[in-house]
Design a protein around this motif. Structure first.
Motif, PDB file in Angstrom:
ATOM      1  N   THR A   1       0.857  -1.537   0.142  1.00 18.62           N
ATOM      2  CA  THR A   1       0.061   0.046   0.228  1.00 18.62           C
ATOM      3  C   THR A   1       0.537   1.718   0.087  1.00 18.62           C
ATOM      4  O   THR A   1       0.622   2.384  -0.493  1.00 18.62           O
ATOM      5  CB  THR A   1      -0.959   0.474   1.004  1.00 18.62           C
ATOM      6  OG1 THR A   1      -0.378   0.042   2.504  1.00 18.62           O
ATOM      7  CG2 THR A   1      -2.078  -1.267   1.039  1.00 18.62           C
TER       8      THR A   1
ATOM      9  N   LYS B   1      -1.398   6.744   2.149  1.00 16.08           N
ATOM     10  CA  LYS B   1      -2.193   5.249   2.345  1.00 16.08           C
ATOM     11  C   LYS B   1      -3.454   5.435   2.723  1.00 16.08           C
ATOM     12  O   LYS B   1      -3.702   4.359   2.752  1.00 16.08           O
ATOM     13  CB  LYS B   1      -0.922   4.556   3.534  1.00 16.08           C
ATOM     14  CG  LYS B   1       0.593   4.980   2.976  1.00 16.08           C
ATOM     15  CD  LYS B   1       1.448   3.836   3.888  1.00 16.08           C
ATOM     16  CE  LYS B   1       0.741   2.749   4.323  1.00 16.08           C
ATOM     17  NZ  LYS B   1       1.590   2.153   5.665  1.00 16.08           N
TER      18      LYS B   1
ATOM     19  N   TYR C   1      -5.989   2.764   1.192  1.00 17.06           N
ATOM     20  CA  TYR C   1      -6.786   2.130   2.017  1.00 17.06           C
ATOM     21  C   TYR C   1      -8.347   1.811   2.063  1.00 17.06           C
ATOM     22  O   TYR C   1      -8.938   0.844   1.634  1.00 17.06           O
ATOM     23  CB  TYR C   1      -6.683   2.370   3.576  1.00 17.06           C
ATOM     24  CG  TYR C   1      -5.239   1.461   4.312  1.00 17.06           C
ATOM     25  CD1 TYR C   1      -5.522  -0.311   4.247  1.00 17.06           C
ATOM     26  CD2 TYR C   1      -4.062   1.673   4.243  1.00 17.06           C
ATOM     27  CE1 TYR C   1      -4.379  -0.616   4.525  1.00 17.06           C
ATOM     28  CE2 TYR C   1      -3.485   0.939   4.956  1.00 17.06           C
ATOM     29  CZ  TYR C   1      -3.317   0.235   5.108  1.00 17.06           C
ATOM     30  OH  TYR C   1      -2.246  -1.256   5.655  1.00 17.06           O
TER      31      TYR C   1
END
Length: 344
Positions: free
Chosen positions: A9, A20, A24
């Motif tokens: 990620t 990030k 997500y």
């Protein structure tokens, strides 16, 4: 592109120039296909290509908006709840329009993917217990500071947020910031744990640093945390109370994104002092000067969809297996773990 290539990620965030947390969020909404390898999420190259092709065609352009701060952040030595909440206001007015938490679930069959933000190892333990105790939720971890985590929750990009933010005017942890940053939301604040925060210093404490006022000594170099982290807020609030300016302290503008990074820098002799929690000092060989007991809380939005989630988390926090596992970690106070601190 190699069909066997995959990315973390963090690598995807750098390639797409987004945070990030946004990565997500894309995974959570099913926009970007991912899978777990141990504790790490990975995305295959062909799935990333498919997402980018869709984004270029206009299919999900809004998802590429980042929760990273705009260029006009407060001055480096700005401090206090007002300074940090002004940053949050700037973020709230950025390109991505705030919304009342519409993305409450991403479903894979009957399993809901949830994003837990924060950097303490207790959150990894919490995620493990969620996976073992509940068939309703699949936890993803995002490693963000307290302020950015709350902003992500306001924008609907996080489900469980950890925070340890001191308000110097009231001496209260977390609630003043949550009230300001989650305006318009109903939420539950539950205590995760309390922990000791203070100075990392070199062995023997050669600079004789004992309290916040000692940061005004000449010749002191600090290893600092990033803006929005709980440790940075603690430092800035204490500097404000001592009428000290961060910009007058060498190293104030040098930022590390973890307690371990700060403690390791001090232990290596590259800085005289840093702010953080007790545990990291013992892991890297720095000396620790305890100064405050900080409250580390979890925040969850109150919605009809979140009733089961809140009940599950509170049940885990109050369970004997979870508390026993946390009790084995040095520096944690579990006397209020699982207690509802505030409910809006």
């Amino acid at each position: 592109m190699n069909s066997h290539l995959s990315y973390t990620t963090e690598e995807i965030a750098k390639m797409l120039k987004i945070s990030k947390l946004t990565v997500y969020d894309l995974i959570k909404k099913g926009k970007l296909q991912a899978y777990r390898v141990g504790r790490q999420m990975r995305v295959d190259a062909e799935d990333l290509d498919a997402y980018k092709a869709k984004a270029k065609s206009g299919g999900s352009a809004v998802e590429l908006q980042s929760v990273s701060p705009p260029a006009d952040e407060p001055e480096e030595d700005a401090s206090g709840a007002a300074a940090y909440t002004s940053r949050a206001a700037a973020l709230s007015d950025s390109k991505r329009v705030p919304h009342p938490y519409p993305h409450t679930a991403a479903m894979s069959g009957t399993v809901r993917t949830i994003v837990i933000t924060g950097q303490d190892v207790s959150l990894d333990i919490l995620a493990k217990h969620i996976e073992s105790r509940s068939k309703s939720f699949r936890p993803l971890r995002a490693f963000a500071g307290s302020m950015d985590s709350l902003i992500a929750m306001y924008k609907g990009d996080a489900d469980i947020v950890s925070t340890h933010l001191l308000d110097g005017d009231t001496g209260e942890y977390n609630i003043p910031y949550i009230r300001k940053l989650l305006t318009g939301h109903s939420y539950t604040v539950v205590n995760m744990l309390s922990r000791t925060a203070g100075f990392y210093v070199q062995k023997g404490n050669p600079k004789e640093l004992r309290g916040w006022g000692d940061l005004g000594k000449s010749g002191i170099r600090i290893a600092n945390r990033e803006k929005g982290s709980g440790a940075r807020v603690l430092l800035d609030e204490m500097l404000r109370a001592q009428k000290l300016k961060g910009k007058h302290i060498a190293g104030y503008s040098d930022e590390w994104t973890s307690h371990m990074g700060v403690a390791g820098t001090v232990a290596a002799g590259d800085a005289d002092v840093g702010i953080g929690i007790e545990k990291a000092a013992y892991l890297v060989g720095a000396e620790f000067i305890p100064l405050v007991q900080e409250r580390y809380d979890l925040v969850m939005i109150n919605t009809p969809n979140n009733g089961e989630l809140i009940e599950t988390i509170c049940g885990i926090l109050r369970s004997e297996p979870f508390r026993k596992e946390l009790a084995s970690i040095r520096g944690y106070d579990l006397s209020r773990t699982g207690e509802v601190i505030y409910e809006c």
